[in-house]
Design a protein around this motif. Structure first.
Motif, PDB file in Angstrom:
ATOM      1  N   SER A  84     -40.247  26.103  -5.999  1.00 33.73           N
ATOM      2  CA  SER A  84     -39.944  26.301  -4.831  1.00 33.73           C
ATOM      3  C   SER A  84     -39.044  27.985  -4.825  1.00 33.73           C
ATOM      4  O   SER A  84     -38.404  28.269  -5.914  1.00 33.73           O
ATOM      5  CB  SER A  84     -38.621  25.325  -4.688  1.00 33.73           C
ATOM      6  OG  SER A  84     -37.815  25.829  -3.616  1.00 33.73           O
ATOM      7  N   LYS A  85     -39.395  28.721  -3.759  1.00 30.86           N
ATOM      8  CA  LYS A  85     -39.190  30.094  -3.695  1.00 30.86           C
ATOM      9  C   LYS A  85     -37.793  30.249  -3.939  1.00 30.86           C
ATOM     10  O   LYS A  85     -37.140  29.637  -3.172  1.00 30.86           O
ATOM     11  CB  LYS A  85     -39.843  30.654  -2.442  1.00 30.86           C
ATOM     12  CG  LYS A  85     -41.401  30.680  -2.486  1.00 30.86           C
ATOM     13  CD  LYS A  85     -41.982  31.642  -1.605  1.00 30.86           C
ATOM     14  CE  LYS A  85     -43.437  31.425  -2.048  1.00 30.86           C
ATOM     15  NZ  LYS A  85     -44.340  31.171  -0.859  1.00 30.86           N
ATOM     16  N   LYS A  86     -37.355  31.177  -4.994  1.00 34.39           N
ATOM     17  CA  LYS A  86     -36.057  31.529  -5.066  1.00 34.39           C
ATOM     18  C   LYS A  86     -35.188  31.825  -3.798  1.00 34.39           C
ATOM     19  O   LYS A  86     -33.993  31.574  -3.830  1.00 34.39           O
ATOM     20  CB  LYS A  86     -35.544  32.397  -6.393  1.00 34.39           C
ATOM     21  CG  LYS A  86     -36.293  31.989  -7.563  1.00 34.39           C
ATOM     22  CD  LYS A  86     -35.650  32.911  -8.707  1.00 34.39           C
ATOM     23  CE  LYS A  86     -36.031  31.929 -10.182  1.00 34.39           C
ATOM     24  NZ  LYS A  86     -37.632  31.756 -10.252  1.00 34.39           N
ATOM     25  N   LYS A  87     -35.910  32.661  -2.923  1.00 32.74           N
ATOM     26  CA  LYS A  87     -35.066  33.143  -1.855  1.00 32.74           C
ATOM     27  C   LYS A  87     -34.799  32.161  -0.739  1.00 32.74           C
ATOM     28  O   LYS A  87     -34.186  32.371   0.242  1.00 32.74           O
ATOM     29  CB  LYS A  87     -35.642  34.690  -1.269  1.00 32.74           C
ATOM     30  CG  LYS A  87     -37.118  34.315  -0.812  1.00 32.74           C
ATOM     31  CD  LYS A  87     -37.388  35.786  -0.342  1.00 32.74           C
ATOM     32  CE  LYS A  87     -38.820  35.678   0.207  1.00 32.74           C
ATOM     33  NZ  LYS A  87     -39.388  36.742   0.789  1.00 32.74           N
ATOM     34  N   SER A  88     -35.784  31.063  -0.879  1.00 32.63           N
ATOM     35  CA  SER A  88     -35.667  29.991   0.134  1.00 32.63           C
ATOM     36  C   SER A  88     -34.393  29.125  -0.233  1.00 32.63           C
ATOM     37  O   SER A  88     -33.996  28.827  -1.330  1.00 32.63           O
ATOM     38  CB  SER A  88     -37.010  29.305   0.036  1.00 32.63           C
ATOM     39  OG  SER A  88     -36.762  27.749   0.626  1.00 32.63           O
ATOM     40  N   VAL A 115     -29.176  16.826  -6.344  1.00 30.28           N
ATOM     41  CA  VAL A 115     -29.785  17.973  -5.893  1.00 30.28           C
ATOM     42  C   VAL A 115     -30.570  18.912  -6.700  1.00 30.28           C
ATOM     43  O   VAL A 115     -30.089  18.997  -7.886  1.00 30.28           O
ATOM     44  CB  VAL A 115     -28.746  19.040  -5.245  1.00 30.28           C
ATOM     45  CG1 VAL A 115     -29.302  20.189  -4.267  1.00 30.28           C
ATOM     46  CG2 VAL A 115     -27.755  18.088  -4.243  1.00 30.28           C
ATOM     47  N   PHE A 116     -32.056  18.969  -6.520  1.00 27.79           N
ATOM     48  CA  PHE A 116     -32.646  19.449  -7.432  1.00 27.79           C
ATOM     49  C   PHE A 116     -33.731  20.453  -6.754  1.00 27.79           C
ATOM     50  O   PHE A 116     -34.072  20.472  -5.451  1.00 27.79           O
ATOM     51  CB  PHE A 116     -33.638  18.558  -7.856  1.00 27.79           C
ATOM     52  CG  PHE A 116     -34.588  18.889  -8.789  1.00 27.79           C
ATOM     53  CD1 PHE A 116     -34.421  19.554  -9.887  1.00 27.79           C
ATOM     54  CD2 PHE A 116     -36.123  18.851  -8.618  1.00 27.79           C
ATOM     55  CE1 PHE A 116     -35.236  19.768 -11.095  1.00 27.79           C
ATOM     56  CE2 PHE A 116     -36.963  19.357  -9.354  1.00 27.79           C
ATOM     57  CZ  PHE A 116     -36.802  19.875 -10.614  1.00 27.79           C
ATOM     58  N   LYS A 117     -33.859  21.890  -7.381  1.00 25.20           N
ATOM     59  CA  LYS A 117     -34.737  22.663  -6.887  1.00 25.20           C
ATOM     60  C   LYS A 117     -35.861  22.933  -7.821  1.00 25.20           C
ATOM     61  O   LYS A 117     -35.502  23.498  -8.751  1.00 25.20           O
ATOM     62  CB  LYS A 117     -33.919  24.034  -6.842  1.00 25.20           C
ATOM     63  CG  LYS A 117     -34.697  25.440  -6.024  1.00 25.20           C
ATOM     64  CD  LYS A 117     -33.872  26.210  -5.487  1.00 25.20           C
ATOM     65  CE  LYS A 117     -34.623  27.400  -4.757  1.00 25.20           C
ATOM     66  NZ  LYS A 117     -35.215  27.200  -3.490  1.00 25.20           N
ATOM     67  N   PHE A 152     -48.489  29.668  -8.148  1.00 23.77           N
ATOM     68  CA  PHE A 152     -48.771  28.179  -7.779  1.00 23.77           C
ATOM     69  C   PHE A 152     -49.914  28.242  -6.995  1.00 23.77           C
ATOM     70  O   PHE A 152     -50.475  27.288  -6.930  1.00 23.77           O
ATOM     71  CB  PHE A 152     -47.396  27.802  -7.318  1.00 23.77           C
ATOM     72  CG  PHE A 152     -46.232  27.320  -8.437  1.00 23.77           C
ATOM     73  CD1 PHE A 152     -46.351  26.441  -9.252  1.00 23.77           C
ATOM     74  CD2 PHE A 152     -45.349  28.440  -8.737  1.00 23.77           C
ATOM     75  CE1 PHE A 152     -45.558  26.278 -10.502  1.00 23.77           C
ATOM     76  CE2 PHE A 152     -44.462  28.318  -9.656  1.00 23.77           C
ATOM     77  CZ  PHE A 152     -44.413  27.405 -10.405  1.00 23.77           C
ATOM     78  N   VAL A 153     -49.899  29.111  -6.177  1.00 26.78           N
ATOM     79  CA  VAL A 153     -51.177  29.268  -5.142  1.00 26.78           C
ATOM     80  C   VAL A 153     -52.309  29.194  -6.207  1.00 26.78           C
ATOM     81  O   VAL A 153     -53.490  28.318  -5.700  1.00 26.78           O
ATOM     82  CB  VAL A 153     -50.964  30.298  -4.018  1.00 26.78           C
ATOM     83  CG1 VAL A 153     -52.480  30.440  -3.408  1.00 26.78           C
ATOM     84  CG2 VAL A 153     -50.120  29.823  -3.231  1.00 26.78           C
ATOM     85  N   LYS A 154     -52.517  30.221  -6.972  1.00 24.78           N
ATOM     86  CA  LYS A 154     -53.746  30.300  -7.571  1.00 24.78           C
ATOM     87  C   LYS A 154     -54.045  28.849  -8.320  1.00 24.78           C
ATOM     88  O   LYS A 154     -55.062  28.493  -8.710  1.00 24.78           O
ATOM     89  CB  LYS A 154     -53.542  31.485  -9.033  1.00 24.78           C
ATOM     90  CG  LYS A 154     -53.412  32.966  -8.283  1.00 24.78           C
ATOM     91  CD  LYS A 154     -53.461  33.867  -9.474  1.00 24.78           C
ATOM     92  CE  LYS A 154     -53.304  35.213  -8.480  1.00 24.78           C
ATOM     93  NZ  LYS A 154     -53.049  36.367  -9.553  1.00 24.78           N
ATOM     94  N   LYS A 155     -52.861  28.203  -9.241  1.00 24.03           N
ATOM     95  CA  LYS A 155     -53.215  27.075  -9.797  1.00 24.03           C
ATOM     96  C   LYS A 155     -53.369  26.037  -8.841  1.00 24.03           C
ATOM     97  O   LYS A 155     -54.360  25.120  -9.316  1.00 24.03           O
ATOM     98  CB  LYS A 155     -51.739  26.790 -10.761  1.00 24.03           C
ATOM     99  CG  LYS A 155     -51.689  25.534 -11.462  1.00 24.03           C
ATOM    100  CD  LYS A 155     -50.579  25.535 -12.554  1.00 24.03           C
ATOM    101  CE  LYS A 155     -50.557  24.254 -13.188  1.00 24.03           C
ATOM    102  NZ  LYS A 155     -51.643  23.815 -14.075  1.00 24.03           N
ATOM    103  N   SER A 156     -52.977  26.066  -7.722  1.00 25.39           N
ATOM    104  CA  SER A 156     -53.332  24.757  -6.843  1.00 25.39           C
ATOM    105  C   SER A 156     -54.882  24.814  -6.569  1.00 25.39           C
ATOM    106  O   SER A 156     -55.587  23.892  -6.515  1.00 25.39           O
ATOM    107  CB  SER A 156     -52.495  24.707  -5.602  1.00 25.39           C
ATOM    108  OG  SER A 156     -52.570  26.038  -4.750  1.00 25.39           O
ATOM    109  N   LYS A 157     -55.559  26.196  -6.482  1.00 26.06           N
ATOM    110  CA  LYS A 157     -56.852  26.120  -6.218  1.00 26.06           C
ATOM    111  C   LYS A 157     -57.605  25.923  -7.282  1.00 26.06           C
ATOM    112  O   LYS A 157     -58.628  25.078  -7.363  1.00 26.06           O
ATOM    113  CB  LYS A 157     -57.072  27.984  -5.952  1.00 26.06           C
ATOM    114  CG  LYS A 157     -56.779  28.159  -4.516  1.00 26.06           C
ATOM    115  CD  LYS A 157     -57.318  29.446  -4.097  1.00 26.06           C
ATOM    116  CE  LYS A 157     -56.722  30.084  -2.948  1.00 26.06           C
ATOM    117  NZ  LYS A 157     -55.930  29.295  -1.923  1.00 26.06           N
TER     118      LYS A 157
END
Ligand SMILES: C[S@@+](CC[C@H](N)C(=O)[O-])C[C@H]1O[C@@H](n2cnc3c(N)ncnc32)[C@H](O)[C@@H]1O
Length: 204
Positions: free
Chosen positions: A188-192, A182-184, A19-24
């Motif tokens: 959104s990172k799984k471990k968060s 409630v929506f994830k 998602f970081v790559k895609k946002s760039k």
């Protein structure tokens, strides 16, 4: 693990995050853009509104997504931090708990808003009780903002971190909205323990 190793691991993981790559590539200011997009894909609300406040808007990727909807003609973003300007968006540097400044901020917009968004993340101390108490305080401030500026039957979408304060916060929100989902989002990172609360039909 030393602090230096932890930081370099975080930098590596961040750079490899799809998602970081895609946002760039997509020129969004942060990967958070895909959370709002996923929420909208599921609940389809951005096409139906004309006015919105984005609380905790820095660095501004949600503002960029909102700007893609030509039906939205009033966007205000609020954050403690400076935010690089977004064309046509009113941005204010302030604490969302600072109610007196809202009155000044909205002097020019006397009607109420269709939607309030909050992606606010308070600083995490790592002490669960303190963090949960901070999340619940922020939720109350956001609700205070809704009482001031959200239309009756309007929508609130806010980030929350699951934990010991969740049930009480949910009960408070249930007293003020007709329905809460409630929506994830997939980004959104799984471990968060971060989730988004989709609060529908403000009772006012
Ligand atoms: C995860 S970031 C938001 C990202 C944003 N949605 C985007 O798309 O760029 C959370 C923001 O909440 C802001 N914040 C935290 N506490 C706040 C408060 N009390 N009032 C206003 N902003 C706050 C932080 O400064 C931070 O910029």
């Amino acid at each position: 693990m030393t602090k230096v190793n932890k930081t370099s691991n975080w930098v590596r993981r961040h750079a490899e995050d799809p998602f970081v790559k895609k946002s760039k590539q997509d020129k969004y200011r942060s990967r958070a853009a895909y959370k709002l997009k996923a929420i909208d894909e599921k609940y389809n609300f951005l096409r139906k509104i004309t006015s919105v406040a984005d609380l905790g808007c820095a660095p501004g990727s949600w503002l960029q997504v909102l700007k893609e909807f030509k039906n939205i003609n009033f966007i205000v973003g609020i954050d403690l931090l400076n935010v690089e300007p977004v064309d046509g968006v009113y941005i204010a540097k302030q604490d969302i708990g600072d109610y007196d400044s809202y009155i000044e901020l909205f002097e020019k917009k006397d009607s109420k808003l269709d939607l309030v968004l909050s992606d606010i993340a308070p600083n995490i101390t790592g002490i669960s009780d303190v963090d949960q108490s901070n999340f619940s305080d922020i939720a109350l401030n956001i609700l205070g903002f809704c009482r001031f500026k959200l239309k009756p039957k309007g929508t609130l979408i806010m980030k929350y971190f699951l934990g010991s304060s969740f049930e009480v916060t949910l009960k408070t929100l249930n007293n003020n909205f007709n329905k809460i989902n409630v929506f994830k989002p997939p980004s959104s990172k799984k471990k968060s323990n971060e989730v988004y609360l989709i609060c529908i039909e403000f009772k006012d």
